[in-house]
Design a protein around this motif. Structure first.
Motif, PDB file in Angstrom:
ATOM      1  N   PRO A   1       0.831  -1.198   0.000  1.00 55.12           N
ATOM      2  CA  PRO A   1       0.000   0.000   0.000  1.00 55.12           C
ATOM      3  C   PRO A   1       0.870   1.255   0.000  1.00 55.12           C
ATOM      4  O   PRO A   1       1.879   1.331   0.699  1.00 55.12           O
ATOM      5  CB  PRO A   1      -0.787  -0.115   1.310  1.00 55.12           C
ATOM      6  N   LEU A   2       0.489   2.217  -0.818  1.00 51.14           N
ATOM      7  CA  LEU A   2       1.177   3.495  -0.884  1.00 51.14           C
ATOM      8  C   LEU A   2       0.131   4.568  -0.595  1.00 51.14           C
ATOM      9  O   LEU A   2      -0.797   4.766  -1.377  1.00 51.14           O
ATOM     10  CB  LEU A   2       1.780   3.694  -2.274  1.00 51.14           C
ATOM     11  N   VAL A   3       0.263   5.201   0.551  1.00 53.17           N
ATOM     12  CA  VAL A   3      -0.706   6.221   0.949  1.00 53.17           C
ATOM     13  C   VAL A   3      -0.303   7.546   0.315  1.00 53.17           C
ATOM     14  O   VAL A   3       0.833   7.985   0.431  1.00 53.17           O
ATOM     15  CB  VAL A   3      -0.781   6.353   2.491  1.00 53.17           C
ATOM     16  N   VAL A   4      -1.260   8.162  -0.358  1.00 54.01           N
ATOM     17  CA  VAL A   4      -1.046   9.455  -1.007  1.00 54.01           C
ATOM     18  C   VAL A   4      -1.610  10.527  -0.067  1.00 54.01           C
ATOM     19  O   VAL A   4      -2.744  10.419   0.391  1.00 54.01           O
ATOM     20  CB  VAL A   4      -1.762   9.519  -2.376  1.00 54.01           C
ATOM     21  N   ALA A   5      -0.784  11.523   0.210  1.00 47.92           N
ATOM     22  CA  ALA A   5      -1.207  12.556   1.147  1.00 47.92           C
ATOM     23  C   ALA A   5      -0.831  13.936   0.630  1.00 47.92           C
ATOM     24  O   ALA A   5       0.106  14.096  -0.159  1.00 47.92           O
ATOM     25  CB  ALA A   5      -0.561  12.323   2.510  1.00 47.92           C
TER      26      ALA A   5
ATOM     27  N   VAL B   1      -5.207   5.583  -1.262  1.00 48.45           N
ATOM     28  CA  VAL B   1      -4.221   4.513  -1.189  1.00 48.45           C
ATOM     29  C   VAL B   1      -4.054   3.910  -2.580  1.00 48.45           C
ATOM     30  O   VAL B   1      -5.038   3.611  -3.255  1.00 48.45           O
ATOM     31  CB  VAL B   1      -4.658   3.400  -0.206  1.00 48.45           C
ATOM     32  N   ILE B   2      -2.809   3.765  -2.996  1.00 48.69           N
ATOM     33  CA  ILE B   2      -2.485   3.119  -4.265  1.00 48.69           C
ATOM     34  C   ILE B   2      -1.925   1.750  -3.940  1.00 48.69           C
ATOM     35  O   ILE B   2      -1.110   1.596  -3.028  1.00 48.69           O
ATOM     36  CB  ILE B   2      -1.447   3.945  -5.061  1.00 48.69           C
ATOM     37  N   ARG B   3      -2.358   0.746  -4.694  1.00 51.46           N
ATOM     38  CA  ARG B   3      -1.869  -0.620  -4.496  1.00 51.46           C
ATOM     39  C   ARG B   3      -0.767  -0.920  -5.509  1.00 51.46           C
ATOM     40  O   ARG B   3      -0.955  -0.787  -6.710  1.00 51.46           O
ATOM     41  CB  ARG B   3      -3.010  -1.611  -4.687  1.00 51.46           C
ATOM     42  N   LEU B   4       0.389  -1.352  -4.995  1.00 50.81           N
ATOM     43  CA  LEU B   4       1.498  -1.795  -5.835  1.00 50.81           C
ATOM     44  C   LEU B   4       1.625  -3.303  -5.664  1.00 50.81           C
ATOM     45  O   LEU B   4       1.535  -3.812  -4.546  1.00 50.81           O
ATOM     46  CB  LEU B   4       2.802  -1.123  -5.414  1.00 50.81           C
ATOM     47  N   ASP B   5       1.808  -4.013  -6.754  1.00 49.85           N
ATOM     48  CA  ASP B   5       1.936  -5.460  -6.690  1.00 49.85           C
ATOM     49  C   ASP B   5       3.206  -5.916  -7.384  1.00 49.85           C
ATOM     50  O   ASP B   5       3.562  -5.388  -8.440  1.00 49.85           O
ATOM     51  CB  ASP B   5       0.752  -6.150  -7.384  1.00 49.85           C
ATOM     52  N   ASP B   6       3.860  -6.906  -6.772  1.00 51.35           N
ATOM     53  CA  ASP B   6       4.957  -7.575  -7.449  1.00 51.35           C
ATOM     54  C   ASP B   6       4.344  -8.493  -8.500  1.00 51.35           C
ATOM     55  O   ASP B   6       3.270  -9.048  -8.296  1.00 51.35           O
ATOM     56  CB  ASP B   6       5.781  -8.420  -6.473  1.00 51.35           C
TER      57      ASP B   6
END
Length: 100
Positions: free
Chosen positions: A16-20, A28-33
């Motif tokens: 999870p990458l929280v954008v603020a 929240v942006i989801r990054l996946d391998d």
């Protein structure tokens, strides 16, 4: 507000990458391998040859568990320090950590 989303993404193996903006969380942006296609089958072939696959990572356990399951890894060690990684490798090399 976004805690449950962050926990769910992590539990499913995403990052999870929280954008603020300032102190306000906007989303929240989801990054996946990306697991390489066919890797699960390749690991199965190795298993048939008596070779065990182990993923050793410093990542969180919930993330590691999800990725290991998707990839078909036999075992994993999460939140591993460099020392713990080396210790596990030496254990397997000595035969003490190998499955019967």
């Amino acid at each position: 507000m976004f805690r449950n989303i962050v926990k769910e993404i992590s539990r499913e193996g995403g990052t999870p990458l929280v954008v603020a903006e300032g102190k306000e969380a906007l989303g929240v942006i989801r990054l996946d391998d990306i697991i390489k296609g066919g890797i699960k089958e390749r690991f199965a072939e190795l298993r048939e040859m008596g070779i065990k696959t182990i993923m050793i990572t410093g990542e969180q356990s919930s993330y590691c568990s999800a990725v290991a399951a998707e990839a078909g890894v036999d075992d994993f060690l999460a939140q591993a320090t460099p020392e713990a990684k080396l210790e596990l490798i030496r254990e397997y090399q000595s035969g003490a950590g190998w499955w019967p």
